[in-house]
Design a protein around this motif. Structure first.
Motif, PDB file in Angstrom:
ATOM      1  N   VAL A 167       0.837  -1.199   0.000  1.00 34.38           N
ATOM      2  CA  VAL A 167       0.000   0.000   0.000  1.00 34.38           C
ATOM      3  C   VAL A 167       0.876   1.256   0.000  1.00 34.38           C
ATOM      4  O   VAL A 167       0.573   2.248  -0.668  1.00 34.38           O
ATOM      5  CB  VAL A 167      -0.956  -0.006   1.208  1.00 34.38           C
ATOM      6  N   ALA A 168       1.990   1.213   0.750  1.00 36.17           N
ATOM      7  CA  ALA A 168       2.892   2.368   0.801  1.00 36.17           C
ATOM      8  C   ALA A 168       3.424   2.711  -0.581  1.00 36.17           C
ATOM      9  O   ALA A 168       3.669   3.879  -0.894  1.00 36.17           O
ATOM     10  CB  ALA A 168       4.044   2.089   1.758  1.00 36.17           C
ATOM     11  N   MET A 169       3.590   1.698  -1.423  1.00 37.90           N
ATOM     12  CA  MET A 169       4.062   1.941  -2.786  1.00 37.90           C
ATOM     13  C   MET A 169       3.116   2.885  -3.517  1.00 37.90           C
ATOM     14  O   MET A 169       3.553   3.766  -4.264  1.00 37.90           O
ATOM     15  CB  MET A 169       4.164   0.609  -3.531  1.00 37.90           C
ATOM     16  N   LEU A 170       1.808   2.728  -3.301  1.00 44.77           N
ATOM     17  CA  LEU A 170       0.830   3.578  -3.972  1.00 44.77           C
ATOM     18  C   LEU A 170       0.936   5.023  -3.503  1.00 44.77           C
ATOM     19  O   LEU A 170       0.561   5.940  -4.226  1.00 44.77           O
ATOM     20  CB  LEU A 170      -0.583   3.047  -3.736  1.00 44.77           C
ATOM     21  N   VAL A 219       9.910   1.895  -0.013  1.00 43.45           N
ATOM     22  CA  VAL A 219       9.429   0.515   0.056  1.00 43.45           C
ATOM     23  C   VAL A 219      10.603  -0.442  -0.032  1.00 43.45           C
ATOM     24  O   VAL A 219      11.563  -0.194  -0.759  1.00 43.45           O
ATOM     25  CB  VAL A 219       8.426   0.243  -1.093  1.00 43.45           C
ATOM     26  N   ASP A 220      10.521  -1.518   0.718  1.00 43.38           N
ATOM     27  CA  ASP A 220      11.537  -2.571   0.689  1.00 43.38           C
ATOM     28  C   ASP A 220      11.204  -3.526  -0.450  1.00 43.38           C
ATOM     29  O   ASP A 220      10.438  -4.475  -0.273  1.00 43.38           O
ATOM     30  CB  ASP A 220      11.568  -3.294   2.038  1.00 43.38           C
ATOM     31  N   LEU A 221      11.763  -3.283  -1.629  1.00 42.61           N
ATOM     32  CA  LEU A 221      11.436  -4.085  -2.806  1.00 42.61           C
ATOM     33  C   LEU A 221      11.908  -5.526  -2.660  1.00 42.61           C
ATOM     34  O   LEU A 221      11.242  -6.454  -3.123  1.00 42.61           O
ATOM     35  CB  LEU A 221      12.047  -3.450  -4.051  1.00 42.61           C
ATOM     36  N   GLU A 222      13.044  -5.733  -2.012  1.00 41.42           N
ATOM     37  CA  GLU A 222      13.540  -7.096  -1.804  1.00 41.42           C
ATOM     38  C   GLU A 222      12.579  -7.895  -0.936  1.00 41.42           C
ATOM     39  O   GLU A 222      12.366  -9.089  -1.169  1.00 41.42           O
ATOM     40  CB  GLU A 222      14.933  -7.061  -1.175  1.00 41.42           C
ATOM     41  N   LEU A 223      12.008  -7.243   0.071  1.00 42.45           N
ATOM     42  CA  LEU A 223      11.019  -7.909   0.927  1.00 42.45           C
ATOM     43  C   LEU A 223       9.831  -8.369   0.088  1.00 42.45           C
ATOM     44  O   LEU A 223       9.349  -9.499   0.234  1.00 42.45           O
ATOM     45  CB  LEU A 223      10.543  -6.948   2.021  1.00 42.45           C
ATOM     46  N   LEU A 224       9.366  -7.510  -0.808  1.00 42.66           N
ATOM     47  CA  LEU A 224       8.212  -7.856  -1.635  1.00 42.66           C
ATOM     48  C   LEU A 224       8.539  -8.994  -2.595  1.00 42.66           C
ATOM     49  O   LEU A 224       7.745  -9.923  -2.769  1.00 42.66           O
ATOM     50  CB  LEU A 224       7.744  -6.625  -2.410  1.00 42.66           C
ATOM     51  N   ALA A 267       0.354 -13.915  -4.236  1.00 38.36           N
ATOM     52  CA  ALA A 267       1.551 -13.735  -5.063  1.00 38.36           C
ATOM     53  C   ALA A 267       1.287 -12.766  -6.209  1.00 38.36           C
ATOM     54  O   ALA A 267       2.136 -11.938  -6.550  1.00 38.36           O
ATOM     55  CB  ALA A 267       2.019 -15.082  -5.611  1.00 38.36           C
ATOM     56  N   ALA A 268       0.102 -12.861  -6.793  1.00 44.01           N
ATOM     57  CA  ALA A 268      -0.242 -11.975  -7.903  1.00 44.01           C
ATOM     58  C   ALA A 268      -0.372 -10.532  -7.426  1.00 44.01           C
ATOM     59  O   ALA A 268       0.103  -9.603  -8.094  1.00 44.01           O
ATOM     60  CB  ALA A 268      -1.541 -12.431  -8.555  1.00 44.01           C
ATOM     61  N   ASP A 269      -0.999 -10.332  -6.272  1.00 41.92           N
ATOM     62  CA  ASP A 269      -1.137  -8.975  -5.734  1.00 41.92           C
ATOM     63  C   ASP A 269       0.233  -8.346  -5.502  1.00 41.92           C
ATOM     64  O   ASP A 269       0.470  -7.183  -5.854  1.00 41.92           O
ATOM     65  CB  ASP A 269      -1.923  -9.007  -4.424  1.00 41.92           C
ATOM     66  N   LEU A 270       1.123  -9.108  -4.903  1.00 39.97           N
ATOM     67  CA  LEU A 270       2.460  -8.588  -4.618  1.00 39.97           C
ATOM     68  C   LEU A 270       3.245  -8.354  -5.910  1.00 39.97           C
ATOM     69  O   LEU A 270       4.016  -7.395  -6.017  1.00 39.97           O
ATOM     70  CB  LEU A 270       3.215  -9.552  -3.707  1.00 39.97           C
ATOM     71  N   SER A 271       3.063  -9.234  -6.885  1.00 40.21           N
ATOM     72  CA  SER A 271       3.775  -9.088  -8.156  1.00 40.21           C
ATOM     73  C   SER A 271       3.352  -7.810  -8.870  1.00 40.21           C
ATOM     74  O   SER A 271       4.169  -7.169  -9.544  1.00 40.21           O
ATOM     75  CB  SER A 271       3.509 -10.298  -9.056  1.00 40.21           C
ATOM     76  N   ARG A 272       2.084  -7.422  -8.727  1.00 42.69           N
ATOM     77  CA  ARG A 272       1.622  -6.172  -9.332  1.00 42.69           C
ATOM     78  C   ARG A 272       2.304  -4.968  -8.676  1.00 42.69           C
ATOM     79  O   ARG A 272       2.631  -3.982  -9.351  1.00 42.69           O
ATOM     80  CB  ARG A 272       0.105  -6.043  -9.202  1.00 42.69           C
ATOM     81  N   VAL A 273       2.509  -5.054  -7.372  1.00 43.02           N
ATOM     82  CA  VAL A 273       3.187  -3.970  -6.672  1.00 43.02           C
ATOM     83  C   VAL A 273       4.625  -3.838  -7.171  1.00 43.02           C
ATOM     84  O   VAL A 273       5.123  -2.733  -7.409  1.00 43.02           O
ATOM     85  CB  VAL A 273       3.162  -4.206  -5.148  1.00 43.02           C
ATOM     86  N   VAL A 274       5.304  -4.981  -7.352  1.00 46.71           N
ATOM     87  CA  VAL A 274       6.678  -4.953  -7.856  1.00 46.71           C
ATOM     88  C   VAL A 274       6.698  -4.370  -9.278  1.00 46.71           C
ATOM     89  O   VAL A 274       7.591  -3.588  -9.628  1.00 46.71           O
ATOM     90  CB  VAL A 274       7.299  -6.364  -7.829  1.00 46.71           C
ATOM     91  N   THR A 275       5.709  -4.743 -10.087  1.00 49.15           N
ATOM     92  CA  THR A 275       5.619  -4.184 -11.447  1.00 49.15           C
ATOM     93  C   THR A 275       5.528  -2.666 -11.388  1.00 49.15           C
ATOM     94  O   THR A 275       6.244  -1.950 -12.101  1.00 49.15           O
ATOM     95  CB  THR A 275       4.383  -4.736 -12.178  1.00 49.15           C
ATOM     96  N   TYR A 276       4.651  -2.171 -10.542  1.00 50.70           N
ATOM     97  CA  TYR A 276       4.452  -0.730 -10.412  1.00 50.70           C
ATOM     98  C   TYR A 276       5.745  -0.051  -9.953  1.00 50.70           C
ATOM     99  O   TYR A 276       6.138   0.993 -10.486  1.00 50.70           O
ATOM    100  CB  TYR A 276       3.315  -0.460  -9.424  1.00 50.70           C
ATOM    101  N   ALA A 277       6.415  -0.674  -8.975  1.00 48.27           N
ATOM    102  CA  ALA A 277       7.657  -0.097  -8.464  1.00 48.27           C
ATOM    103  C   ALA A 277       8.697   0.019  -9.565  1.00 48.27           C
ATOM    104  O   ALA A 277       9.396   1.026  -9.686  1.00 48.27           O
ATOM    105  CB  ALA A 277       8.196  -0.953  -7.317  1.00 48.27           C
ATOM    106  N   ARG A 278       8.823  -1.018 -10.364  1.00 44.19           N
ATOM    107  CA  ARG A 278       9.807  -0.986 -11.447  1.00 44.19           C
ATOM    108  C   ARG A 278       9.434   0.069 -12.493  1.00 44.19           C
ATOM    109  O   ARG A 278      10.312   0.757 -13.016  1.00 44.19           O
ATOM    110  CB  ARG A 278       9.922  -2.371 -12.081  1.00 44.19           C
TER     111      ARG A 278
END
Length: 299
Positions: free
Chosen positions: A44-47, A52-57, A73-84
């Motif tokens: 949520v903090a990513m939004l 954000v601790d990307l390695e943790l995600l 896993a899919a929810d978290l993967s979307r967050v990583v996508t957004y971060a990248r």
């Protein structure tokens, strides 16, 4: 589920963070539930564009796939996508989306895999790989897929067609989407934003403003989620000979760094200060490059 509703439907990122902080304060850090809530808070903090601790995600994605918790896993993967996307650019996001598609496909969760493969169209459009974006989208739309996967492919496909100069094809594609996009920001909000841009390129600035205003009626779960639409709206006002309205870009992320100089260029252009406007647009082009190539082209 309640946190997802607060973020995705109400756009209340701050309230979701406060609620998660309150829950974490009641849990023992050794409790597995604490780790789950901590990971959700990072998501949520990513939004909110907070650190954000990307390695943790990414580790949490690996653990979730290993445990068969594919929705998580899919929810978290979307967050990583957004971060990248927002911090390192669409090329890094494309590599991650390919990996996600392969991993979920191998795990036998084809519907989830299709969403990530469809989202390659968005990343490719941002990267300026417009023909690739159309190809990715067509590949996804030829397969049975959930509605979110279909709209994730179809909306950027229309944007790519628009930037390729195929305006009639883009308008037809967007019109076909009218009856079935989801009624949230990533569905109808993105569709309206694409319609605003298509109207601007098509020479209908008043219609572009109407679509852009409609985007603001849909709560965005992302800080700065209206930024690109506001730029399109400002260009439409310029085409009508109207003075640019003050716009708060709220662009704390790297991906939107070009917004301020582009808007300043428009203000200077309207004022007739052409040398200064050119310099501002040049700065905008440099900052958009590698993150949103179509905006770099405009600048």
């Amino acid at each position: 589920e309640s946190i997802a509703f607060m973020v995705n439907v109400d756009g209340d990122v701050g309230g979701a963070l406060a609620r998660l902080d309150a829950v974490c304060a009641t849990l023992d850090p050794r409790d597995p539930s604490y780790a789950m809530h901590r990971v959700l808070r990072e998501s949520v903090a990513m939004l909110a564009n907070l650190p954000v601790d990307l390695e943790l995600l990414q580790s949490a994605v690996d653990a979730a796939i290993g445990a068969g918790a594919y929705t998580w896993a899919a929810d978290l993967s979307r967050v990583v996508t957004y971060a990248r996307l927002i911090w390192t650019g669409p090329a890094a996001a494309l590599a991650w989306l390919d990996r996600c598609g392969e991993r979920f496909e191998s795990a036998g969760v084809s519907g989830v895999a299709q969403v990530f493969l469809a989202e390659r169209a968005h990343a490719a459009t941002l990267a300026g790989a417009l023909t690739d974006a159309v190809t990715y989208a067509d590949e996804s739309l030829e397969r049975p897929a959930p509605i979110r996967a279909r709209q994730a492919a179809a909306i950027p496909r229309a944007r790519a067609l628009m930037h390729l100069g195929r305006l009639d094809d883009a308008e037809a594609a967007l019109a076909e989407l009218a009856g079935w996009v989801t009624d949230d920001f990533i569905g109808r909000g993105e569709w309206l934003a694409a319609r605003a841009e298509a109207a601007l390129w098509g020479g209908f600035p008043r219609r572009a403003i109407e679509f852009a205003d409609a985007v603001h009626e849909i709560p965005s779960p992302i800080v700065g989620g209206y930024g690109l639409t506001d730029i399109v709206r400002t260009w439409a006002r310029h085409d009508l000979g109207l003075e640019p309205e003050p716009v708060t870009t709220n662009a704390p992320t790297r991906i939107q760094a070009g917004a301020g100089p582009e808007l300043e260029g428009l203000r200077l252009l309207h004022a007739g200060l052409l040398d200064a406007a050119a310099a501002s647009f040049a700065e905008g082009a440099d900052l958009w490059a590698g993150f949103i190539e179509p905006r770099a082209m405009v600048c």
